[in-house]
Write a protein that holds these residues in place. Structure first.
Motif, PDB file in Angstrom:
ATOM      1  N   THR A  61       0.863  -1.187   0.000  1.00  0.00           N
ATOM      2  CA  THR A  61       0.000   0.000   0.000  1.00  0.00           C
ATOM      3  C   THR A  61       0.901   1.241   0.000  1.00  0.00           C
ATOM      4  O   THR A  61       2.130   1.140   0.131  1.00  0.00           O
ATOM      5  CB  THR A  61      -0.911   0.060   1.247  1.00  0.00           C
ATOM      6  N   ASP A  62       0.272   2.400  -0.050  1.00  0.00           N
ATOM      7  CA  ASP A  62       1.042   3.650  -0.020  1.00  0.00           C
ATOM      8  C   ASP A  62       1.720   3.885   1.326  1.00  0.00           C
ATOM      9  O   ASP A  62       2.599   4.749   1.427  1.00  0.00           O
ATOM     10  CB  ASP A  62       0.122   4.828  -0.360  1.00  0.00           C
ATOM     11  N   SER A  63       1.331   3.131   2.349  1.00  0.00           N
ATOM     12  CA  SER A  63       1.978   3.288   3.662  1.00  0.00           C
ATOM     13  C   SER A  63       3.473   3.026   3.583  1.00  0.00           C
ATOM     14  O   SER A  63       4.239   3.545   4.402  1.00  0.00           O
ATOM     15  CB  SER A  63       1.387   2.303   4.675  1.00  0.00           C
ATOM     16  N   ARG A  64       3.886   2.226   2.611  1.00  0.00           N
ATOM     17  CA  ARG A  64       5.326   1.918   2.549  1.00  0.00           C
ATOM     18  C   ARG A  64       6.148   3.177   2.284  1.00  0.00           C
ATOM     19  O   ARG A  64       7.269   3.310   2.762  1.00  0.00           O
ATOM     20  CB  ARG A  64       5.618   0.819   1.521  1.00  0.00           C
ATOM     21  N   TYR A  65       5.574   4.094   1.486  1.00  0.00           N
ATOM     22  CA  TYR A  65       6.305   5.341   1.212  1.00  0.00           C
ATOM     23  C   TYR A  65       6.399   6.192   2.483  1.00  0.00           C
ATOM     24  O   TYR A  65       7.415   6.830   2.742  1.00  0.00           O
ATOM     25  CB  TYR A  65       5.611   6.137   0.113  1.00  0.00           C
ATOM     26  N   LEU A  66       5.329   6.194   3.263  1.00  0.00           N
ATOM     27  CA  LEU A  66       5.322   6.978   4.515  1.00  0.00           C
ATOM     28  C   LEU A  66       6.320   6.389   5.503  1.00  0.00           C
ATOM     29  O   LEU A  66       7.115   7.115   6.108  1.00  0.00           O
ATOM     30  CB  LEU A  66       3.920   6.965   5.126  1.00  0.00           C
ATOM     31  N   ARG A  67       6.269   5.069   5.673  1.00  0.00           N
ATOM     32  CA  ARG A  67       7.179   4.435   6.660  1.00  0.00           C
ATOM     33  C   ARG A  67       8.632   4.632   6.247  1.00  0.00           C
ATOM     34  O   ARG A  67       9.489   4.890   7.086  1.00  0.00           O
ATOM     35  CB  ARG A  67       6.840   2.944   6.813  1.00  0.00           C
ATOM     36  N   ARG A  68       8.897   4.522   4.939  1.00  0.00           N
ATOM     37  CA  ARG A  68      10.279   4.709   4.473  1.00  0.00           C
ATOM     38  C   ARG A  68      10.742   6.132   4.755  1.00  0.00           C
ATOM     39  O   ARG A  68      11.919   6.376   5.034  1.00  0.00           O
ATOM     40  CB  ARG A  68      10.389   4.397   2.973  1.00  0.00           C
TER      41      ARG A  68
END
Ligand SMILES: CSCC[C@H](NC(C)=O)C(=O)O
Ligand SMILES: [Zn+2]
Ligand SMILES: [Zn+2]
Length: 405
Positions: free
Chosen positions: A350-357
């Motif tokens: 999901t787009d959460s991966r960009y936020l967590r990174r």
């Protein structure tokens, strides 16, 4: 009985055909602009790729210097096989669940994934800000991003890398999760990393009646075999319950599926090349760099080459303990509403991966419990009662995390 205004607005959002591969982002942006006006929110649109708007509705907090809260959702939805739907997927047909009309199913592509979430945020803000006249400590940004369903490369990825994102000073984010046929609320604190790898082999050609040596297929077969064996060992782990007897989830293991096979021109011609494509999802416990090196070594050992179509190399997860100041507030708000929490690693991306990174703690939640998993499926629907409960859910959660000191 007349339809509640909140449901009416949800239906309007569901009717916007933001369907890939040609989403109507322009109508969607107009709808969101109107919501922002009605709610008295700041409204910003930024296109990192022309025609693909990132829309931000902001509610300033009383302490705007504190890191802000991001309420993220994607506006696009996946395509449909319309002939398999009982109702037109973009009509948002409301169908009574019983003769009394106690509840309704609202059929629409994107209802679960993830317009119930995006619109749930807006209705919760309407309640807190407009109806209850509350003020939050932290600034809240409801962010509506394009193209998540095709990887987010022209949406969330570019947004997170932008100066506008840096200016938001994000401290915590909510994003999508998945429905649960069982009772607990699934809370995703990380996700598996996609590794989409192609193995490309080249070899000798000739007449299909001969013993040709060093063929492309001969090189590819042991590679496929190796990954199939790896798949089997992971499947065994997946099937083995934890010590306490609980089942493992997909997020805890690495899956590998052979999803593409290409070769050949004609029956009696030995093909010069052959390609096998795998969709591998690596669980965060894996050393991604080492995993990639092993795949490259496997290819080299058998005289093939690799091409990584997607390779996510970050395994950040969000802390779900007191080391994350937002976790206790989130947990308390959720349990106060009667939910049990089930913490999980999201099986897909999901787009959460960009936020967590980018260092922003993110939790993936879709408040649908005891509900079928219908994302990307025919006849996707949510019940009206589920949508109304989602508003309660987000009102509680938003007020909790936005008031963390
Ligand atoms: C690598 S981008 C692909 C994104 C897609 N997300 C979902 C949720 O299906 C997936 O995991 O296949
Ligand atoms: Zn989604
Ligand atoms: Zn999706």
């Amino acid at each position: 009985m007349s339809i509640r205004p909140s449901v009416q607005r949800f239906i309007e959002y569901l009717r916007i055909k933001t369907v890939q591969p040609t989403p109507d982002y322009s109508t969607c942006t107009k709808f969101l602009r109107r919501q922002a006006q009605e709610l008295g929110l700041d409204f910003n649109v930024k296109e990192y790729v022309a025609g693909k708007p990132v829309v931000i509705l902001s509610w300033p907090g009383t302490s705007p210097s504190l890191p802000s809260i991001i309420l993220n959702s994607h506006t696009d939805v996946v395509p449909v096989f319309e002939e398999f739907w009982d109702y037109p997927p973009f009509d948002a047909t409301r169908v009574a669940t019983d003769a009394q009309g106690t509840d309704f199913k609202i059929y629409a592509r994107g209802s679960q994934d993830m317009k119930i979430v995006g619109h749930g945020y807006l209705e919760a803000i309407r309640r807190l800000k407009v109806e209850e006249k509350q003020q939050m400590l932290r600034t809240i940004h409801a962010v509506f991003v394009p193209d998540e369903e095709i990887g987010g490369h022209d949406g969330m990825k570019l947004f997170v890398e932008s100066k506008e994102f840096a200016a938001l000073n994000a401290g915590f984010a909510l994003d999508e999760g998945m429905a649960n046929p069982d009772k607990p609320l699934r809370v995703f604190y990380g996700e598996r990393a996609p590794c989409w790898v192609k193995f490309i082999a080249r070899g000798n050609t000739g007449h299909g009646s001969q013993f040709i040596e060093g063929t492309a297929a001969e090189k590819l077969v042991p590679i496929i075999d190796h990954l199939m064996q790896f798949r089997q060992t992971q499947l065994q782990i997946y099937k083995t319950p934890h010590d306490d007897g609980s089942q493992r989830t997909l997020g805890e293991v690495t899956t590998a599926n052979l999803t593409l096979l290409n070769s050949g021109v004609q029956h009696n011609v030995v093909p010069e090349n052959a390609t096998a494509g795998f969709d591998i999802r690596m669980t965060p416990a894996v050393d991604y760099t080492e995993f990639k090196r092993d795949l490259e070594a496997l290819a080299e050992k058998h005289g093939a080459e690799t091409e990584f179509v997607q390779f996510w190399d970050d395994n950040s997860t969000t802390a779900t303990d007191t080391s994350n100041p937002f976790w206790p507030a989130f947990e308390q708000a959720v349990t106060a509403q009667g939910f049990d929490i089930f913490k999980e690693i999201f099986p897909a991306a999901t787009d959460s991966r960009y936020l967590r990174r980018a260092g922003v703690p993110a939790l993936g939640v879709t408040p649908l419990c005891q509900a079928p998993i219908l994302l990307h499926d025919h006849n996707e629907f949510v019940k009206e009662s589920e949508f109304l409960a989602a508003i309660d859910f987000y009102a509680g959660v938003i007020a909790a995390v936005a008031n963390v000191h």
